[in-house]
Design a protein around this motif. Sequence first.
Motif, PDB file in Angstrom:
ATOM      1  N   GLN A  35       0.843  -1.198   0.000  1.00  0.00           N
ATOM      2  CA  GLN A  35       0.000   0.000   0.000  1.00  0.00           C
ATOM      3  C   GLN A  35       0.879   1.249   0.000  1.00  0.00           C
ATOM      4  N   SER A  36       0.508   2.224  -0.810  1.00  0.00           N
ATOM      5  CA  SER A  36       1.195   3.511  -0.825  1.00  0.00           C
ATOM      6  C   SER A  36       0.547   4.409   0.224  1.00  0.00           C
ATOM      7  N   PHE A  37       1.274   4.674   1.291  1.00  0.00           N
ATOM      8  CA  PHE A  37       0.715   5.538   2.327  1.00  0.00           C
ATOM      9  C   PHE A  37       0.667   6.989   1.852  1.00  0.00           C
ATOM     10  N   GLY A  38       1.569   7.361   0.928  1.00  0.00           N
ATOM     11  CA  GLY A  38       1.520   8.703   0.339  1.00  0.00           C
ATOM     12  C   GLY A  38       0.241   8.904  -0.457  1.00  0.00           C
ATOM     13  N   LEU A  39      -0.111   7.923  -1.301  1.00  0.00           N
ATOM     14  CA  LEU A  39      -1.357   8.013  -2.072  1.00  0.00           C
ATOM     15  C   LEU A  39      -2.567   7.919  -1.149  1.00  0.00           C
ATOM     16  N   SER A  40      -2.472   7.089  -0.115  1.00  0.00           N
ATOM     17  CA  SER A  40      -3.581   6.964   0.842  1.00  0.00           C
ATOM     18  C   SER A  40      -3.868   8.306   1.503  1.00  0.00           C
ATOM     19  N   LYS A  41      -2.814   8.996   1.888  1.00  0.00           N
ATOM     20  CA  LYS A  41      -2.955  10.287   2.575  1.00  0.00           C
ATOM     21  C   LYS A  41      -3.458  11.380   1.630  1.00  0.00           C
ATOM     22  N   ALA A  42      -2.986  11.358   0.373  1.00  0.00           N
ATOM     23  CA  ALA A  42      -3.325  12.417  -0.583  1.00  0.00           C
ATOM     24  C   ALA A  42      -4.732  12.268  -1.168  1.00  0.00           C
ATOM     25  N   SER A  43      -5.281  11.050  -1.156  1.00  0.00           N
ATOM     26  CA  SER A  43      -6.568  10.773  -1.804  1.00  0.00           C
ATOM     27  C   SER A  43      -7.743  11.015  -0.868  1.00  0.00           C
ATOM     28  N   ASN A  44      -8.933  11.189  -1.462  1.00  0.00           N
ATOM     29  CA  ASN A  44     -10.167  11.346  -0.690  1.00  0.00           C
ATOM     30  C   ASN A  44     -10.618  10.035  -0.074  1.00  0.00           C
ATOM     31  N   ASN A  45     -10.355   8.943  -0.796  1.00  0.00           N
ATOM     32  CA  ASN A  45     -10.850   7.641  -0.381  1.00  0.00           C
ATOM     33  C   ASN A  45      -9.812   6.591  -0.743  1.00  0.00           C
ATOM     34  N   VAL A  46      -9.815   5.483  -0.007  1.00  0.00           N
ATOM     35  CA  VAL A  46      -8.870   4.398  -0.247  1.00  0.00           C
ATOM     36  C   VAL A  46      -9.639   3.081  -0.294  1.00  0.00           C
ATOM     37  N   ILE A  47      -9.357   2.285  -1.323  1.00  0.00           N
ATOM     38  CA  ILE A  47      -9.895   0.931  -1.414  1.00  0.00           C
ATOM     39  C   ILE A  47      -8.700  -0.015  -1.486  1.00  0.00           C
ATOM     40  N   LEU A  48      -8.620  -0.924  -0.527  1.00  0.00           N
ATOM     41  CA  LEU A  48      -7.577  -1.948  -0.549  1.00  0.00           C
ATOM     42  C   LEU A  48      -8.239  -3.272  -0.917  1.00  0.00           C
ATOM     43  N   LEU A  49      -7.851  -3.782  -2.064  1.00  0.00           N
ATOM     44  CA  LEU A  49      -8.477  -4.978  -2.621  1.00  0.00           C
ATOM     45  C   LEU A  49      -8.006  -6.238  -1.908  1.00  0.00           C
ATOM     46  N   ARG A  50      -8.926  -7.176  -1.754  1.00  0.00           N
ATOM     47  CA  ARG A  50      -8.608  -8.477  -1.184  1.00  0.00           C
ATOM     48  C   ARG A  50      -8.574  -9.514  -2.314  1.00  0.00           C
ATOM     49  N   THR A  51      -7.833 -10.557  -2.116  1.00  0.00           N
ATOM     50  CA  THR A  51      -7.669 -11.600  -3.137  1.00  0.00           C
ATOM     51  C   THR A  51      -9.012 -12.152  -3.605  1.00  0.00           C
ATOM     52  N   GLU A  52      -9.927 -12.394  -2.664  1.00  0.00           N
ATOM     53  CA  GLU A  52     -11.225 -12.983  -3.055  1.00  0.00           C
ATOM     54  C   GLU A  52     -12.055 -12.021  -3.904  1.00  0.00           C
ATOM     55  N   GLU A  53     -11.817 -10.720  -3.781  1.00  0.00           N
ATOM     56  CA  GLU A  53     -12.533  -9.748  -4.623  1.00  0.00           C
ATOM     57  C   GLU A  53     -12.000  -9.784  -6.054  1.00  0.00           C
ATOM     58  N   ILE A  54     -10.711  -9.999  -6.189  1.00  0.00           N
ATOM     59  CA  ILE A  54     -10.074 -10.047  -7.504  1.00  0.00           C
ATOM     60  C   ILE A  54     -10.384 -11.349  -8.237  1.00  0.00           C
ATOM     61  N   GLU A  55     -10.515 -12.428  -7.471  1.00  0.00           N
ATOM     62  CA  GLU A  55     -10.652 -13.772  -8.065  1.00  0.00           C
ATOM     63  C   GLU A  55     -11.826 -13.874  -9.036  1.00  0.00           C
ATOM     64  N   LYS A  56     -12.928 -13.200  -8.736  1.00  0.00           N
ATOM     65  CA  LYS A  56     -14.104 -13.340  -9.611  1.00  0.00           C
ATOM     66  C   LYS A  56     -13.906 -12.723 -11.000  1.00  0.00           C
ATOM     67  N   PHE A  57     -12.813 -11.959 -11.191  1.00  0.00           N
ATOM     68  CA  PHE A  57     -12.545 -11.350 -12.504  1.00  0.00           C
ATOM     69  C   PHE A  57     -11.419 -12.053 -13.249  1.00  0.00           C
ATOM     70  N   LEU A  58     -10.907 -13.139 -12.656  1.00  0.00           N
ATOM     71  CA  LEU A  58      -9.847 -13.942 -13.275  1.00  0.00           C
ATOM     72  C   LEU A  58     -10.449 -15.146 -13.983  1.00  0.00           C
ATOM     73  N   LYS A  59      -9.731 -15.643 -14.963  1.00  0.00           N
ATOM     74  CA  LYS A  59     -10.189 -16.810 -15.711  1.00  0.00           C
ATOM     75  C   LYS A  59      -9.142 -17.921 -15.534  1.00  0.00           C
ATOM     76  N   ILE A  60      -9.609 -19.132 -15.244  1.00  0.00           N
ATOM     77  CA  ILE A  60      -8.702 -20.257 -15.048  1.00  0.00           C
ATOM     78  C   ILE A  60      -8.047 -20.626 -16.377  1.00  0.00           C
ATOM     79  N   GLU A  61      -6.722 -20.869 -16.323  1.00  0.00           N
ATOM     80  CA  GLU A  61      -5.990 -21.281 -17.517  1.00  0.00           C
ATOM     81  C   GLU A  61      -6.415 -22.681 -17.932  1.00  0.00           C
ATOM     82  N   ARG A  62      -6.421 -22.930 -19.208  1.00  0.00           N
ATOM     83  CA  ARG A  62      -6.712 -24.288 -19.699  1.00  0.00           C
ATOM     84  C   ARG A  62      -5.458 -25.129 -19.561  1.00  0.00           C
ATOM     85  N   GLU A  63      -5.654 -26.368 -19.182  1.00  0.00           N
ATOM     86  CA  GLU A  63      -4.513 -27.302 -19.019  1.00  0.00           C
ATOM     87  C   GLU A  63      -3.953 -27.689 -20.365  1.00  0.00           C
TER      88      GLU A  63
END
Length: 191
Positions: free
Chosen positions: A163-191
């Motif tokens: 996390q960039s604490f400089g960007l966190s401090k300078a911004s109005n809002n901060v969203i820190l993403l969790r792995t499970e939030e990202i997973e739904k936008f990933l596609k499993i590789e074909r074997e």
Amino acid sequence: MFLKMSNKIFVFIDGSNFYFKLKEMSQKLNKRYSLLSFRFRDFCQWLVGENELVEIRYYLGAINRERNNEKSEKMYANQQKLIGKLQQQKINITMGQLIKHPDKTYHEKGVDVRLAVEMIRFARENKYDIAYLISSDTDLVPAVEEVRAFGKEVCYTGISKGQSFGLSKASNNVILLRTEEIEKFLKIERE
């Protein structure tokens, strides 16, 4: 009395920065995911919620193809696939340069500057109400401060680790993403 229904949103993605964060997060999962198939548009729409997603802008360094250099050829081919995927999702791409250093490592040049300039220009032109900045590069703090000086809001979007604490401090809002939030936008590789 007039109530504003939704804010106009631009999403600015520092491509290389976000790619390595995605890679790190996806490796924590027990499945093999194809990062080239990440659903950026769906992810950005989820991120901004009910607001109006006006534009997504993706910034990366252009890979110069070196003939008879296997690493360069592979990187170039993968970047071309990524660009095609982004274009299919109607995402605007802005290119900087990718420079090969004497130690054979590659470094982006001009990417952060282009992102910063466009973030400020579009704020000045009143193209958006809120900028979602997906990057953890503290070099972008002055751009965030300038955007806010135009009366616009900035939502810094990153992950806890790195996390960039400089960007966190300078911004109005901060969203820190969790792995499970990202997973739904990933596609499993074909074997």
